[in-house]
Design a protein around this motif. Structure first.
Motif, PDB file in Angstrom:
ATOM      1  N   ILE A   5       0.834  -1.200   0.000  1.00  0.00           N
ATOM      2  CA  ILE A   5       0.000   0.000   0.000  1.00  0.00           C
ATOM      3  C   ILE A   5       0.871   1.253   0.000  1.00  0.00           C
ATOM      4  CG2 ILE A   5      -1.687   1.323   1.350  1.00  0.00           C
ATOM      5  CD1 ILE A   5      -2.835  -1.401   2.272  1.00  0.00           C
ATOM      6  N   LEU A   6       1.935   1.245   0.802  1.00  0.00           N
ATOM      7  CA  LEU A   6       2.853   2.390   0.840  1.00  0.00           C
ATOM      8  C   LEU A   6       3.548   2.598  -0.507  1.00  0.00           C
ATOM      9  CD1 LEU A   6       4.478   1.978   4.363  1.00  0.00           C
ATOM     10  CD2 LEU A   6       2.886   3.755   3.625  1.00  0.00           C
ATOM     11  N   ILE A   7       3.946   1.520  -1.143  1.00  0.00           N
ATOM     12  CA  ILE A   7       4.619   1.628  -2.442  1.00  0.00           C
ATOM     13  C   ILE A   7       3.661   2.173  -3.495  1.00  0.00           C
ATOM     14  CG2 ILE A   7       5.624   0.266  -4.320  1.00  0.00           C
ATOM     15  CD1 ILE A   7       6.878  -1.515  -2.123  1.00  0.00           C
ATOM     16  N   VAL A   8       2.446   1.677  -3.525  1.00  0.00           N
ATOM     17  CA  VAL A   8       1.459   2.166  -4.494  1.00  0.00           C
ATOM     18  C   VAL A   8       1.144   3.629  -4.235  1.00  0.00           C
ATOM     19  CG1 VAL A   8      -0.928   1.925  -5.270  1.00  0.00           C
ATOM     20  CG2 VAL A   8       0.480  -0.106  -4.962  1.00  0.00           C
ATOM     21  N   ALA A   9       1.011   4.013  -2.963  1.00  0.00           N
ATOM     22  CA  ALA A   9       0.741   5.410  -2.622  1.00  0.00           C
ATOM     23  C   ALA A   9       1.900   6.296  -3.064  1.00  0.00           C
ATOM     24  CB  ALA A   9       0.502   5.549  -1.123  1.00  0.00           C
TER      25      ALA A   9
END
Length: 63
Positions: A5-9
């Motif tokens: 989720i952090l990488i996509v954000a």
């Protein structure tokens, strides 16, 4: 899962930021481009010449 989720954000934020910055034009683009092109050409020329000199020294003394 949290890392995904952090990488996509981060990717989404980076893409939006890039698009926002790219939308702004530069009035002096052509004059600064010519200067940058000249500077890069000089730098590449010096690096290539130094690279050939280093290659010659390596071949002469280490082979």
């Amino acid at each position: 899962m949290t890392m995904y989720i952090l990488i996509v954000a981060l990717i989404v934020i980076s893409a939006v930021s890039t698009i926002l910055v790219a939308g702004k034009g530069d009035a002096n683009y052509s004059s600064s481009t010519k200067k940058n092109y000249t500077n890069l050409t000089i730098m590449y020329g010096v690096v290539i010449i130094l690279g050939f000199i280093a290659l010659g020294i390596y071949i002469r003394f280490f082979s």
